[in-house]
Design an enzyme around this catalytic site. Sequence first.
Site, mmCIF file in Angstrom:
data_model
loop_
_atom_site.group_PDB
_atom_site.id
_atom_site.type_symbol
_atom_site.label_atom_id
_atom_site.label_comp_id
_atom_site.label_asym_id
_atom_site.label_seq_id
_atom_site.Cartn_x
_atom_site.Cartn_y
_atom_site.Cartn_z
ATOM 1 N N GLY A 82 1.107 -0.264 11.874
ATOM 2 C CA GLY A 82 1.473 -0.069 13.273
ATOM 3 C C GLY A 82 0.771 1.122 13.892
ATOM 4 O O GLY A 82 0.309 1.067 15.035
ATOM 5 N N GLY B 148 7.023 -0.560 15.524
ATOM 6 C CA GLY B 148 6.740 -0.094 14.167
ATOM 7 C C GLY B 148 5.469 0.716 14.094
ATOM 8 O O GLY B 148 4.731 0.647 13.108
ATOM 9 N N TYR C 13 13.026 -11.463 3.158
ATOM 10 C CA TYR C 13 11.794 -11.179 3.903
ATOM 11 C C TYR C 13 11.041 -12.471 4.186
ATOM 12 O O TYR C 13 10.547 -12.683 5.298
ATOM 13 C CB TYR C 13 10.928 -10.201 3.110
ATOM 14 C CG TYR C 13 9.670 -9.764 3.823
ATOM 15 C CD1 TYR C 13 9.725 -8.795 4.811
ATOM 16 C CD2 TYR C 13 8.435 -10.307 3.490
ATOM 17 C CE1 TYR C 13 8.567 -8.369 5.463
ATOM 18 C CE2 TYR C 13 7.278 -9.887 4.128
ATOM 19 C CZ TYR C 13 7.354 -8.922 5.115
ATOM 20 O OH TYR C 13 6.206 -8.505 5.770
#
Length: 250
Positions: free
Chosen positions: A24, A18, A165
């Site tokens: 990231g 990511g 999530y």
Amino acid sequence: MIVEEERDLTGLRVVVTGAGRDTGRTLATALAERGAHVFVSARDPAAAERTAEAIARGGVGTAEPFRCDLADHVSVRGFAASLAARTDRVDVLVNNAAAYLSVPDLDGVDDDAIAATIGATATGTVLLTKHVLPLLRASARPDIVNLVSACGEVGHHRSAAHPAYYAAKHAQAGFAEILSHRLRPEGIRVISLFPPDFVQDGPRAADGPLTARSVVECALFAIGQPRDCFIREFRFEQHRPRDGSSVADE
């Protein structure tokens, strides 16, 4: 002088998932600034290339871009195979990539989005770690770093993220905990961060929200510690603005 030695990551080979944008990308850039060679992966290969190009312009560490879609098992295995073809070891694996859903209602998104969120964040992390593990075992100083989230903490309910999530992050947390226990005898450190709601940029003040840069520097601190120091987790206080509201996870 000791601090500078700990911050020097020259020669380390690091994988960051990511890494095409946001946290990231900040992670990958910070690692390269300390001399690491970073294998930059992202679902969008153009984004991975942009991060690698930015690192090249920095002139310290180096980077190679790769495509890796953690929701696609074939893509995960292909990325791991590409790494094995490029290097004989991985010193640090940073599991940063996650599929975030900002809709709080369970029925607010379709089934495919829920499956993709859990598949990429939980299953994808497990599979990539599995396939990179032989390269980590070939390192003299292997670390696995997991950017989990406070959504993976028991009792946390302050994020507006979708329940899928939360489920994915709890799965990551459980995976990291058992992995830390089982890999420690091999000298592989498993370092997990549980940041609450945070922002990408900010003043980094005591009365402001946690920033991505501060999260990244916690990871760098743990990676830089001597090998007798196993820092398993970073837990953070939730930011409470004066008006009682909170900021959204990014």
